[in-house]
Design a protein around this motif. Structure first.
Motif, PDB file in Angstrom:
ATOM      1  N   PHE A 143      18.501   6.876 -10.776  1.00 41.23           N
ATOM      2  CA  PHE A 143      19.510   6.441  -9.893  1.00 41.23           C
ATOM      3  C   PHE A 143      19.986   5.066  -9.682  1.00 41.23           C
ATOM      4  O   PHE A 143      19.149   4.371 -10.090  1.00 41.23           O
ATOM      5  CB  PHE A 143      19.019   6.706  -8.280  1.00 41.23           C
ATOM      6  N   ASP A 144      20.861   4.342  -9.419  1.00 39.94           N
ATOM      7  CA  ASP A 144      21.037   3.574  -9.394  1.00 39.94           C
ATOM      8  C   ASP A 144      21.455   3.020  -7.622  1.00 39.94           C
ATOM      9  O   ASP A 144      22.758   2.590  -7.404  1.00 39.94           O
ATOM     10  CB  ASP A 144      22.867   3.243  -9.901  1.00 39.94           C
ATOM     11  N   TRP A 145      20.112   2.745  -7.397  1.00 38.07           N
ATOM     12  CA  TRP A 145      20.141   2.449  -5.620  1.00 38.07           C
ATOM     13  C   TRP A 145      19.544   1.289  -5.523  1.00 38.07           C
ATOM     14  O   TRP A 145      18.315   0.878  -6.239  1.00 38.07           O
ATOM     15  CB  TRP A 145      19.471   3.361  -5.193  1.00 38.07           C
ATOM     16  N   THR A 146      20.636   0.589  -5.345  1.00 38.89           N
ATOM     17  CA  THR A 146      19.902  -0.664  -4.855  1.00 38.89           C
ATOM     18  C   THR A 146      19.439  -0.995  -3.699  1.00 38.89           C
ATOM     19  O   THR A 146      19.276  -2.277  -3.469  1.00 38.89           O
ATOM     20  CB  THR A 146      21.757  -1.993  -5.117  1.00 38.89           C
ATOM     21  N   MET A 147      19.609  -0.117  -2.467  1.00 43.42           N
ATOM     22  CA  MET A 147      19.186  -1.096  -1.391  1.00 43.42           C
ATOM     23  C   MET A 147      17.580  -1.023  -1.397  1.00 43.42           C
ATOM     24  O   MET A 147      17.208  -0.972  -0.612  1.00 43.42           O
ATOM     25  CB  MET A 147      19.450   0.484  -0.461  1.00 43.42           C
ATOM     26  N   PHE A 148      17.304   0.003  -2.362  1.00 43.08           N
ATOM     27  CA  PHE A 148      15.788  -0.040  -1.921  1.00 43.08           C
ATOM     28  C   PHE A 148      14.894  -1.122  -3.629  1.00 43.08           C
ATOM     29  O   PHE A 148      15.738  -1.828  -4.663  1.00 43.08           O
ATOM     30  CB  PHE A 148      15.274   1.420  -2.775  1.00 43.08           C
ATOM     31  N   ASP A 149      14.069  -0.840  -3.362  1.00 39.48           N
ATOM     32  CA  ASP A 149      12.712  -2.076  -4.075  1.00 39.48           C
ATOM     33  C   ASP A 149      11.469  -0.849  -4.505  1.00 39.48           C
ATOM     34  O   ASP A 149      10.593  -0.383  -3.388  1.00 39.48           O
ATOM     35  CB  ASP A 149      11.871  -3.059  -3.111  1.00 39.48           C
ATOM     36  N   PRO A 150      11.715  -0.170  -5.791  1.00 37.79           N
ATOM     37  CA  PRO A 150      11.364   0.880  -6.176  1.00 37.79           C
ATOM     38  C   PRO A 150       9.749   0.693  -5.736  1.00 37.79           C
ATOM     39  O   PRO A 150       8.568   1.264  -5.533  1.00 37.79           O
ATOM     40  CB  PRO A 150      11.621   1.458  -7.344  1.00 37.79           C
ATOM     41  N   ALA A 151       8.813  -0.769  -6.512  1.00 42.16           N
ATOM     42  CA  ALA A 151       7.834  -1.172  -6.821  1.00 42.16           C
ATOM     43  C   ALA A 151       7.631  -1.164  -4.847  1.00 42.16           C
ATOM     44  O   ALA A 151       5.994  -0.323  -4.246  1.00 42.16           O
ATOM     45  CB  ALA A 151       7.718  -2.766  -7.692  1.00 42.16           C
ATOM     46  N   ALA A 152       7.824  -2.028  -4.287  1.00 46.01           N
ATOM     47  CA  ALA A 152       7.725  -1.991  -2.349  1.00 46.01           C
ATOM     48  C   ALA A 152       7.617  -0.608  -2.170  1.00 46.01           C
ATOM     49  O   ALA A 152       6.383   0.026  -1.890  1.00 46.01           O
ATOM     50  CB  ALA A 152       8.469  -2.635  -2.441  1.00 46.01           C
ATOM     51  N   LYS A 153       8.414   0.073  -2.852  1.00 47.65           N
ATOM     52  CA  LYS A 153       8.063   1.504  -1.892  1.00 47.65           C
ATOM     53  C   LYS A 153       7.195   2.230  -2.567  1.00 47.65           C
ATOM     54  O   LYS A 153       6.166   3.322  -1.650  1.00 47.65           O
ATOM     55  CB  LYS A 153       9.321   2.226  -2.655  1.00 47.65           C
ATOM     56  N   GLN A 154       7.361   2.265  -3.436  1.00 46.20           N
ATOM     57  CA  GLN A 154       5.846   2.627  -4.258  1.00 46.20           C
ATOM     58  C   GLN A 154       3.983   2.380  -3.793  1.00 46.20           C
ATOM     59  O   GLN A 154       3.325   3.501  -3.458  1.00 46.20           O
ATOM     60  CB  GLN A 154       5.691   2.170  -5.853  1.00 46.20           C
ATOM     61  N   LYS A 155       4.398   1.277  -4.047  1.00 47.89           N
ATOM     62  CA  LYS A 155       3.153   0.126  -3.226  1.00 47.89           C
ATOM     63  C   LYS A 155       2.704   0.641  -1.839  1.00 47.89           C
ATOM     64  O   LYS A 155       1.434   1.635  -1.466  1.00 47.89           O
ATOM     65  CB  LYS A 155       3.246  -1.409  -2.902  1.00 47.89           C
ATOM     66  N   ARG A 156       3.765   1.377  -0.751  1.00 50.37           N
ATOM     67  CA  ARG A 156       4.031   1.168   0.615  1.00 50.37           C
ATOM     68  C   ARG A 156       3.144   3.368   0.491  1.00 50.37           C
ATOM     69  O   ARG A 156       1.900   3.461   0.982  1.00 50.37           O
ATOM     70  CB  ARG A 156       5.361   1.171   0.589  1.00 50.37           C
ATOM     71  N   HIS A 157       3.581   3.481  -0.580  1.00 57.48           N
ATOM     72  CA  HIS A 157       3.776   4.955  -0.254  1.00 57.48           C
ATOM     73  C   HIS A 157       2.012   4.810  -0.243  1.00 57.48           C
ATOM     74  O   HIS A 157       0.880   5.895  -0.671  1.00 57.48           O
ATOM     75  CB  HIS A 157       4.050   5.664  -1.268  1.00 57.48           C
ATOM     76  N   GLU A 158       1.040   4.001  -1.720  1.00 53.36           N
ATOM     77  CA  GLU A 158       0.104   4.006  -2.506  1.00 53.36           C
ATOM     78  C   GLU A 158      -0.823   4.028  -0.994  1.00 53.36           C
ATOM     79  O   GLU A 158      -2.265   3.898  -0.850  1.00 53.36           O
ATOM     80  CB  GLU A 158      -0.306   3.961  -3.526  1.00 53.36           C
ATOM     81  N   THR A 159      -0.647   2.787  -0.015  1.00 53.64           N
ATOM     82  CA  THR A 159      -1.492   2.174   0.593  1.00 53.64           C
ATOM     83  C   THR A 159      -1.280   2.739   2.238  1.00 53.64           C
ATOM     84  O   THR A 159      -2.412   2.916   2.437  1.00 53.64           O
ATOM     85  CB  THR A 159      -1.126   0.548   0.121  1.00 53.64           C
ATOM     86  N   VAL A 160       0.008   2.478   2.299  1.00 46.23           N
ATOM     87  CA  VAL A 160       0.042   2.990   4.188  1.00 46.23           C
ATOM     88  C   VAL A 160       0.229   3.970   3.946  1.00 46.23           C
ATOM     89  O   VAL A 160      -0.378   5.107   5.211  1.00 46.23           O
ATOM     90  CB  VAL A 160       1.195   2.582   3.978  1.00 46.23           C
ATOM     91  N   PHE A 161       0.570   5.181   3.589  1.00 42.59           N
ATOM     92  CA  PHE A 161       0.909   6.987   3.319  1.00 42.59           C
ATOM     93  C   PHE A 161      -0.281   7.330   3.691  1.00 42.59           C
ATOM     94  O   PHE A 161      -0.738   8.319   4.338  1.00 42.59           O
ATOM     95  CB  PHE A 161       1.771   7.541   2.266  1.00 42.59           C
ATOM     96  N   PRO A 162      -1.331   6.845   2.649  1.00 47.23           N
ATOM     97  CA  PRO A 162      -2.550   7.858   2.749  1.00 47.23           C
ATOM     98  C   PRO A 162      -3.170   7.595   4.098  1.00 47.23           C
ATOM     99  O   PRO A 162      -4.122   8.523   5.034  1.00 47.23           O
ATOM    100  CB  PRO A 162      -3.415   7.703   1.682  1.00 47.23           C
ATOM    101  N   GLU A 163      -3.468   6.597   5.292  1.00 48.30           N
ATOM    102  CA  GLU A 163      -3.592   6.058   6.151  1.00 48.30           C
ATOM    103  C   GLU A 163      -2.617   7.264   7.220  1.00 48.30           C
ATOM    104  O   GLU A 163      -2.892   7.481   8.510  1.00 48.30           O
ATOM    105  CB  GLU A 163      -3.227   4.602   6.550  1.00 48.30           C
TER     106      GLU A 163
END
Ligand SMILES: Cc1cc2nc3c(=O)[nH]c(=O)nc-3n(C[C@H](O)[C@H](O)[C@H](O)COP(=O)(O)O)c2cc1C
Length: 236
Positions: free
Chosen positions: A179-199
């Motif tokens: 997607f051409d979504w400029t609002m998000f930082d995909p790397a930060a989203k992915q990192k959060r998903h791997e670190t915060v979401f499990p918590e």
């Protein structure tokens, strides 16, 4: 044995909301509860309140009689000792699926009398989980906190004590590069998903377990049925 009903009000079964409500269900199961899971968007023909008023007439007072996919969910909640309900945030509100459930769940109990206000004499605790792009910190400035507080108050009045859990800044799609979504930082989203979401999964699990433990111990369930203060509403 305690019976817990889990309702995923996201159309996506294995994504954020569906995962968290299932984790909460696993926590409940680990405490010996019988858990029934409904994915709302997999049910046939889900409607909101049809305004038939049969729930205000004998012999159906307090009971929605409309027969569609939601009827089974409402019947299961009626028999349950607790409910775990999750919804994604859609346009600053709960999903349309959640709204359908909410209309039917609440309106069936509303007497339209000055006293008593509710037909429901059997209160059960609710764990209410919302997932969103917005971070939890943004809930207050965006007005989402008020929206959640309004749901909480009404659920509290007509169903039982509520605990709210927010999972914000979720991974919305697995592959942002499509997607051409400029609002998000995909790397930060992915990192959060791997670190915060499990918590957050662990937190949902422990809240599900706590619901059953408190039910079993005959405690007041999520804080004695008292309205939690605002501090408790968000985060805790
Ligand atoms: C129709 C639609 C509307 C949305 N509106 C909002 C919104 O207003 N605010 C927000 O923070 N996130 C919004 N989102 C993002 C979702 O709330 C978020 O991705 C959520 O975690 C999705 O849950 P799921 O993974 O269980 O489907 C929206 C998503 C969709 C599809």
């Amino acid at each position: 044995m305690k019976r817990i009903v889990v309702v995923n009000c996201s159309p996506r079964v294995g994504m954020n909301t569906g995962t968290l409500v299932r984790e909460a269900g696993k926590g409940a199961e680990a405490e010996g509860a019988e858990v029934r899971i409904f994915d709302l968007y997999r049910l046939d023909n889900v409607h909101g309140c049809m305004s038939c008023f049969a729930c205000k007439l004998a012999p159906n007072e307090g009971k929605c009689v409309y027969k569609d996919g939601l009827a089974e969910v409402l019947a299961a909640i009626r028999e349950a000792d607790g409910a775990i309900i999750g919804t994604p945030n859609y346009l600053g509100d709960a999903s349309a699926g959640f709204r359908a459930l909410y209309e039917r769940l609440i309106f069936q109990s509303l007497t339209y009398k000055n006293e008593p206000r509710s037909y429901n004499e059997r209160r059960i605790p609710i764990l209410f989980i919302m997932t969103s792009n917005a971070s939890e910190a943004a809930y207050l400035p965006l007005g989402y906190r008020k929206m959640l507080g309004d749901y909480e108050k009404t659920l509290e009045a007509f169903v039982g004590p509520v605990k709210v859990m927010i999972s914000g800044d979720t991974l919305q799609v697995k592959d942002y590069s499509r997607f051409d979504w400029t609002m998000f930082d995909p790397a930060a989203k992915q990192k959060r998903h791997e670190t915060v979401f499990p918590e957050e999964k662990k937190r949902a699990y422990s809240l599900g377990a706590r619901m059953v433990r408190e039910c079993r111990q005959g405690q007041g369930l999520f804080g004695n049925g008292q309205r939690p203060n605002d501090g408790e509403l968000i985060g805790e």
